[in-house]
Design an enzyme around this catalytic site. Structure first.
Site, PDB file in Angstrom:
ATOM      1  N   GLN A 182       0.703  12.334   4.478  1.00 51.72           N
ATOM      2  CA  GLN A 182       1.871  11.546   4.070  1.00 51.72           C
ATOM      3  C   GLN A 182       1.979  11.501   2.550  1.00 51.72           C
ATOM      4  O   GLN A 182       1.075  10.989   1.883  1.00 51.72           O
ATOM      5  CB  GLN A 182       1.755  10.128   4.624  1.00 51.72           C
ATOM      6  CG  GLN A 182       2.908   9.207   4.248  1.00 51.72           C
ATOM      7  CD  GLN A 182       2.648   7.769   4.683  1.00 51.72           C
ATOM      8  OE1 GLN A 182       1.565   7.234   4.452  1.00 51.72           O
ATOM      9  NE2 GLN A 182       3.626   7.150   5.314  1.00 51.72           N
ATOM     10  N   GLY A 183       3.056  12.025   2.002  1.00 50.65           N
ATOM     11  CA  GLY A 183       3.278  11.990   0.555  1.00 50.65           C
ATOM     12  C   GLY A 183       4.237  10.876   0.170  1.00 50.65           C
ATOM     13  O   GLY A 183       5.433  11.133  -0.038  1.00 50.65           O
ATOM     14  N   TYR A 184       3.744   9.654   0.108  1.00 52.93           N
ATOM     15  CA  TYR A 184       4.567   8.498  -0.253  1.00 52.93           C
ATOM     16  C   TYR A 184       4.146   7.932  -1.610  1.00 52.93           C
ATOM     17  O   TYR A 184       4.853   8.047  -2.597  1.00 52.93           O
ATOM     18  CB  TYR A 184       4.454   7.407   0.822  1.00 52.93           C
ATOM     19  CG  TYR A 184       5.447   7.514   1.965  1.00 52.93           C
ATOM     20  CD1 TYR A 184       5.994   8.738   2.345  1.00 52.93           C
ATOM     21  CD2 TYR A 184       5.827   6.402   2.693  1.00 52.93           C
ATOM     22  CE1 TYR A 184       6.894   8.840   3.396  1.00 52.93           C
ATOM     23  CE2 TYR A 184       6.728   6.483   3.748  1.00 52.93           C
ATOM     24  CZ  TYR A 184       7.261   7.704   4.086  1.00 52.93           C
ATOM     25  OH  TYR A 184       8.148   7.790   5.120  1.00 52.93           O
ATOM     26  N   SER A 185       2.967   7.316  -1.680  1.00 53.19           N
ATOM     27  CA  SER A 185       2.543   6.608  -2.891  1.00 53.19           C
ATOM     28  C   SER A 185       2.366   7.541  -4.079  1.00 53.19           C
ATOM     29  O   SER A 185       2.004   8.713  -3.921  1.00 53.19           O
ATOM     30  CB  SER A 185       1.227   5.858  -2.635  1.00 53.19           C
ATOM     31  OG  SER A 185       1.400   4.833  -1.691  1.00 53.19           O
TER      32      SER A 185
ATOM     33  N   GLU B 223       4.526   3.150  11.488  1.00 51.57           N
ATOM     34  CA  GLU B 223       3.192   3.068  10.912  1.00 51.57           C
ATOM     35  C   GLU B 223       2.668   1.638  10.996  1.00 51.57           C
ATOM     36  O   GLU B 223       1.517   1.394  11.353  1.00 51.57           O
ATOM     37  CB  GLU B 223       3.216   3.532   9.454  1.00 51.57           C
ATOM     38  CG  GLU B 223       1.856   3.439   8.769  1.00 51.57           C
ATOM     39  CD  GLU B 223       1.875   3.894   7.323  1.00 51.57           C
ATOM     40  OE1 GLU B 223       0.799   3.861   6.697  1.00 51.57           O
ATOM     41  OE2 GLU B 223       2.943   4.267   6.816  1.00 51.57           O
TER      42      GLU B 223
ATOM     43  N   SER C 205       1.563  -3.308   1.289  1.00 54.61           N
ATOM     44  CA  SER C 205       0.585  -4.400   1.241  1.00 54.61           C
ATOM     45  C   SER C 205       1.041  -5.581   2.090  1.00 54.61           C
ATOM     46  O   SER C 205       2.235  -5.787   2.331  1.00 54.61           O
ATOM     47  CB  SER C 205       0.370  -4.850  -0.210  1.00 54.61           C
ATOM     48  OG  SER C 205       1.488  -5.589  -0.664  1.00 54.61           O
ATOM     49  N   ASN C 206       0.064  -6.376   2.536  1.00 56.01           N
ATOM     50  CA  ASN C 206       0.400  -7.518   3.390  1.00 56.01           C
ATOM     51  C   ASN C 206       1.240  -8.549   2.657  1.00 56.01           C
ATOM     52  O   ASN C 206       2.006  -9.287   3.283  1.00 56.01           O
ATOM     53  CB  ASN C 206      -0.876  -8.138   3.948  1.00 56.01           C
ATOM     54  CG  ASN C 206      -1.474  -7.288   5.059  1.00 56.01           C
ATOM     55  OD1 ASN C 206      -1.049  -6.152   5.279  1.00 56.01           O
ATOM     56  ND2 ASN C 206      -2.444  -7.824   5.771  1.00 56.01           N
ATOM     57  N   GLU C 207       1.121  -8.602   1.339  1.00 49.56           N
ATOM     58  CA  GLU C 207       1.989  -9.504   0.575  1.00 49.56           C
ATOM     59  C   GLU C 207       3.455  -9.065   0.701  1.00 49.56           C
ATOM     60  O   GLU C 207       4.359  -9.892   0.878  1.00 49.56           O
ATOM     61  CB  GLU C 207       1.561  -9.524  -0.899  1.00 49.56           C
ATOM     62  CG  GLU C 207       0.233 -10.216  -1.161  1.00 49.56           C
ATOM     63  CD  GLU C 207      -0.969  -9.349  -0.830  1.00 49.56           C
ATOM     64  OE1 GLU C 207      -2.091  -9.863  -0.853  1.00 49.56           O
ATOM     65  OE2 GLU C 207      -0.783  -8.141  -0.540  1.00 49.56           O
TER      66      GLU C 207
END
Length: 397
Positions: free
Chosen positions: A125-128, A243, A382-384
């Site tokens: 996966q090329g996301y971040s 995801e 992130s969960n935040e």
């Protein structure tokens, strides 16, 4: 399906797993410290499942799925987890495949879906990017049109299993006009293209799951675009819902059951075991309660998906609850292991290793799983960020 039929189905699945799950695959899963089992063992297990038609039980039947209902899929996942089967890489089967089914051209579906199912294509996966994590819309990997190609320059980071993958689904910047989300395009690309360089990133647990991937004038054919140019944000959001809505309950229950058995076998003095410690019992009770609640939420969401609805913001709720329950189980495992969680035994915990190790075998992976699991509340958004999504879309805040 009636209760009697479901029990017969459970026995069929259990018997098939017992006959086909080999000792080396079970050992590889037991010693894995990441959510990803190493590629050779994961692909070996996928090949066995594929030959039986069970590699993608959540896919529609017309693409090679099983046609099972949600209850049958839950039984299947539960039996796999209880038997200690290796997890399959979700990048192809659970993440990009649903996007190809929804947004792909007939040619893309015909080409990619059979290869994902068989394991011929192994995806990353090329996301971040270094400056674009949870704020994914700020990504800057450039993709400029040149004849029939896009020319890519920039980098991606935290790219899980890029060193194994022969395919990547990737978000690129094709325009800077308007809102940041409006200039993003979703590409499917070959990792063997000239100009791609993969550099490893080692984790605190000592594992090599992550990488940074560099693109230097990489030419990707426009036929690799999924959806419309500059409209990739919608494809990306759709993928992230799958995801984040990964099924957690079956794996969490199996992990808790194994940890409970381990605690019951440990001396607590005066003939008792660790389960005679009220504090330990309270932690187990809370965790089992949490996991039952996660299971109920998963069932509701899967029923909605079966009716043709996307997971929506409920996937954010499951992502938060599932990953944080996972981390609490890992914390309890370290506490139960006590001093035996301290030694770093990287070679001894490798799949198939016959090296001696310190302490009980149950404790061999405790600290490595704890360290690796710290990332669970960060990756996939992130969960935040997930709590912000829930506050806006579910609570109207």
């Amino acid at each position: 399906m009636q209760r009697q039929g479901l029990e017969a189905f459970r026995q069929e699945v259990r018997g098939w797993i017992a006959a086909n799950l080999t000792d080396d695959l079970r050992d590889a899963a037991a010693r894995a410290t990441s959510v990803f089992v190493d590629k050779p063992h994961a692909m070996a297990w996928q090949a066995i499942l594929h030959r039986h038609g069970w590699a993608a039980p959540h896919w529609p039947r017309e693409y090679g799925g099983t046609g099972w209902d949600e209850t049958q899929r839950h039984i299947f996942d539960s039996e796999l987890a209880a038997a200690g089967a290796p997890s399959l890489s979700p990048m192809g089967l659970r993440m990009v495949a649903p996007c190809i089914m929804r947004f792909g051209t007939p040619e893309q579906k015909a080409h990619y879906l059979p290869r994902i199912l068989s394991g011929e294509d192994f995806w990353c996966q090329g996301y971040s990017e270094p400056q674009a994590g949870s704020d994914l819309a700020s990504l800057s990997l450039r993709a400029e049109r040149d004849s029939e190609d896009y020319v890519l320059n920039g980098s991606k980071i935290w790219t899980t299993h890029a060193h194994f993958a022969n395919r990547m689904f990737c978000l690129v910047r094709t325009s800077r006009d308007g809102r940041p989300q409006q200039g993003i395009t979703f590409l499917l690309l070959d990792m063997a293209l000239p100009g791609i360089e993969v550099r490893p990133i080692l984790t605190l647990s000592g594992d090599h799951d992550f990488n940074q991937v560099f693109f230097d004038n990489v030419r990707v054919p426009q036929s690799g675009r999924l959806g419309e140019e500059d409209q990739g944000w919608g494809v990306a959001k759709y993928l992230l819902e799958f995801e984040r809505s990964a099924a957690y309950a079956a794996g969490l229950t199996a992990a808790l059951d194994r940890l409970l058995a381990s605690a019951a076998a440990r001396d607590f003095g005066e003939g008792g075991t660790l389960l005679d410690d009220p504090a330990i019992r309270r932690r187990f009770a809370r965790l089992y309660t949490d996991v039952h609640a996660i299971h109920a939420a998963e069932q509701r969401m899967m029923a909605a998906i079966a009716r043709g609805r996307s997971p929506g913001p409920a996937s954010s709720m499951l992502k938060v609850q599932g990953t944080e329950a996972q981390q609490r189980i890992q914390e309890l495992a370290v506490d139960i292991a006590g001093p035996y969680a301290a030694p770093h035994q990287f070679a001894a915990r490798a799949a198939g290793s016959n090296l001696p190790f310190v302490g009980p075998e149950d404790d061999l992976t405790a600290s490595a799983r704890y360290f690796n699991g710290r990332a669970a509340s960060i990756y996939g958004g992130s969960n935040e960020i997930q709590r912000n999504i829930m506050a806006k879309l579910m609570l109207g805040l």
